[in-house]
Write a protein that holds these residues in place. Structure first.
Motif: not given
Ligand code: PLP
Length: 484
Positions: A325-334
Motif C-alpha cells: 500500500x505504501x507504493x500507492x500512497x507514495x504516488x497519490x498522497x498530497x
C-alpha cells in the motif's frame, strides 16, 4: 435596522423562496419517486422480452427539449428518457447482451446508489466520513485477501478498469524511480492482446516515449514467459531500463489468461513490477476453476479488477489492488492547508487515488454483497464458465469453427467458400438487425471472428440456446442468398 440591511434581508428571503424549490416537499417527493420507480419496475418486469440491441434511432429527439428556466413535468421527462435514451442502441441490462465484456446492473446496487446519493456521505477523507471510508477499506481488504495478497496490501475503488490501469502504470513508474530524462530507455512488456486502456495509460502517465514490447504469445493468445525473459535479458544487455510487465487475466478478445505464475517468476528474477489486468477475468477467482486458472495472481505487484463486470454491478466501479500500500500512497498522497483538520486522522481514499471528492461508491458494492451473500455470486460465475463451454460444444455442431474458452468468452466463425471475413461480418450485422441477442466481432490474425462474451448475471441457458438458433437460422439464410 438600517434601511440597506432591511433591503438586503428582503432580497435574500426572496431568493430563499426560489432556492427552496430545490428541496421538494414530502408530497412532491412521493409523487416523483413513484413515477420514477414505476418506470424502472416496468422495465425490469418486461426485460425478458426486450431486445438486446435496437438499431435505427439515435436519441437526437432530445435536442428539441433543451435545458430551460422553467421546470418540465416528470411524465414528459420520463417519456423523453424512454424514447430517446433507454431504447436506441445496446441494452446492457439484457441477458442477451453478449458483446464486448457485458456489465451488470444488480438491483441492490441501484438501491445502494440511491442511499449514497440521499445521504451524500463524503468517502474521500477519513475524518469526515470514517464509517464510509471504513466500509470501502473493508471491501478492498476483502479483495486483497481474495487474490492472496499479503497484509501489506491496499487499494482503492475507482470508476473502472481504465483508471485502475492508469494508476497502476503510475505506481510502477514511481516505484522504479524512473527520471523523465530516462523515459526513452524505459521498457514496458505486454502482448498484442493487452487491453487498449493500457496503451492509453502509458501515454497518460508521461511514458509516450518509452518502448512498448509485444511479447510473443502461444497458440491460445497467452504471453510466453520464456520469450518475456529473453526480451528482458536482451534489453538489459542493451542498457535499456525494463520498467513494467502487464499480464492479462482474461483478455477482451478471447478471455485468455496469461501464465501468471511463470510471468511472476520472470518479474521476480529481474525485479520488475508486475501488473495484472484482471478487469474482466478477476472475479472468476470466486470459483474453484477460475482460481486454478488465475494461479499466480497473488504474486502481482498490482491488480486491476472491475466489479462492474465480474460482480455484476452497474457501470462505474473498478478497483486497483496494490501489493504494498505504501507504493500507492507514495504516488497519490498530497497535502493542502485547508484540509489540515482532516489530515492524519486515519487512512483516506484521497491519499490513494487521483480523486479528492468522489461518490461513495462502496455502498453499491457492499449492499448486494451483504444482502445476497457470496454464494449466488460464485454460482453465477461458475454458470457463466459452463455456459461458455456448452456454447463452444454446440456451435461447432452447427458447423462453426471456435476457440476453446479459457473463461467465458468464445470466439467463433463460419468458414464458407469465398470471402469468410465478409461472410462473418454480414452474419454479425444480421444478428444486430435482429437484435434479440447481441454479439460483437473482432479480428484475430486478420480473420473476422464473432464473440460470445458471457458475463451478464441475466444470461442463462435459454439465452445461449436462443443464440445458437439465431446463428443457425441466419447463417443458412445468408448462405442461401449467396448460393453457397
Ligand atoms: C473492460 C476492460 C478494461 C477497461 O475497463 P473499464 O472499466 O471499461 O474502464 C481493461 N482491461 C480489460 C481486460 C477489460 O476487460
Amino acid at each position: 435596522m438600517e434601511a440597506s440591511a432591511v433591503a438586503l434581508q428582503e432580497q435574500i428571503l426572496q431568493l430563499e423562496k426560489q432556492a427552496r424549490l430545490l428541496e421538494p416537499t414530502a408530497g412532491k417527493r412521493d409523487e416523483v419517486r413513484k413515477k420514477v420507480i414505476d418506470y424502472g419496475e416496468y422495465f425490469l418486469n418486461h426485460l425478458e422480452n426486450l431486445p438486446a440491441f435496437v438499431s435505427g434511432t439515435d436519441g437526437s429527439g432530445l435536442l428539441s427539449f433543451p435545458v430551460q428556466e422553467e421546470p418540465r413535468a416528470v411524465e414528459l421527462v420520463l417519456k423523453l428518457l424512454r424514447q430517446h435514451v433507454d431504447q436506441p442502441g445496446l441494452n446492457p441490462a439484457s441477458g442477451g447482451h453478449l458483446g464486448y465484456i457485458p456489465g451488470g446492473g444488480l438491483y441492490y446496487s441501484a438501491l445502494g446508489d440511491y442511499l449514497a446519493d440521499v445521504f451524500n456521505r463524503y468517502a474521500g477523507v477519513y475524518f469526515t466520513g470514517p464509517g464510509a471510508v471504513q466500509l470501502e477499506r473493508q471491501l478492498v481488504h476483502w479483495m486483497t485477501q481474495l487474490f492472496g495478497l499479503p497484509a501489506t496490501a491496499g487499494g482503492t475503488l475507482t470508476s473502472g478498469g481504465s483508471i485502475s490501469n492508469l494508476m497502476a502504470v503510475i505506481c510502477a513508474r514511481d516505484a522504479s524511480g524512473l527520471k523523465s530524462r530516462d523515459v526513452e530507455r524505459a521498457v514496458i512488456y505486454v502482448t498484442e492482446q493487452v487491453h487498449h486502456s493500457v496503451d492509453k495509460a502509458v501515454r497518460m502517465a508521461g511514458l509516450r516515449e518509452a518502448i512498448v514490447r509485444r511479447v510473443p504469445m502461444d497458440e491460445h493468445w497467452r504471453m510466453q514467459a520464456d520469450a518475456l525473459d529473453r526480451l528482458i535479458v536482451m534489453d538489459k544487455t542493451n542498457r535499456l531500463a525494463p520498467l513494467l510487465v502487464v499480464a492479462s487475466a482474461g483478455t477482451t478478445d478471447t478471455g485468455a489468461v496469461d501464465p501468471l505464475a511463470d510471468i511472476a517468476r520472470v518479474c521476480r528474477k529481474h525485479e520488475l513490477w508486475l501488473h495484472t489486468d484482471a478487469a474482466y477475468g478477476g472475479f472468476f477467482q470466486l470459483t474453484e476453476e477460475g482460481k486454478a486458472l488465475l494461479q499466480g495472481i497473488e504474486y502481482s505487484d498490482s491488480i486491476t479488477v472491475d466489479p462492474h463486470k465480474g460482480l455484476f454491478l452497474p457501470y462505474g466501479t473498478g478497483a486497483l489492488l496494490v501489493r504494498n500500500e505504501e507504493m500507492l500512497l507514495r504516488s497519490f498522497r498530497s497535502h493542502a492547508a485547508y484540509l489540515q483538520d482532516a489530515e492524519h486522522k486515519g487512512p483516506s481514499p484521497a491519499d490513494s487515488s487521483p480523486e479528492l471528492t468522489r461518490p461513495f461508491r462502496g455502498l453499491r458494492l457492499w449492499l448486494p454483497l451483504m444482502l445476497h451473500g457470496l454464494k449466488p455470486f460464485r454460482a453465477c460465475l461458475q454458470e457463466k464458465l459452463l455456459l461458455a463451454r456448452y456454447f463452444y460444444e454446440e456451435v461447432r455442431k452447427i458447423g462453426f469453427d471456435a476457440q476453446p474458452p479459457q473463461l467465458s468468452v468464445v470466439a467463433f466463425r463460419l468458414v464458407p467458400a469465398g470471402d469468410a471475413n465478409a461472410f462473418n461480418q454480414q452474419l454479425v450485422q444480421a444478428l444486430h438487425h435482429d437484435g434479440r441477442v447481441f454479439v460483437s466481432s473482432t479480428r484475430l490474425n486478420g480473420q473476422v471472428f464473432l464473440r460470445a462474451a458471457i458475463l451478464s448475471f441475466r444470461t442463462h441457458l435459454k439465452t445461449i440456446q436462443q443464440l445458437l438458433g439465431l446463428l443457425e437460422e441466419n447463417s443458412k439464410k445468408l448462405m442461401a442468398s449467396q448460393n453457397l
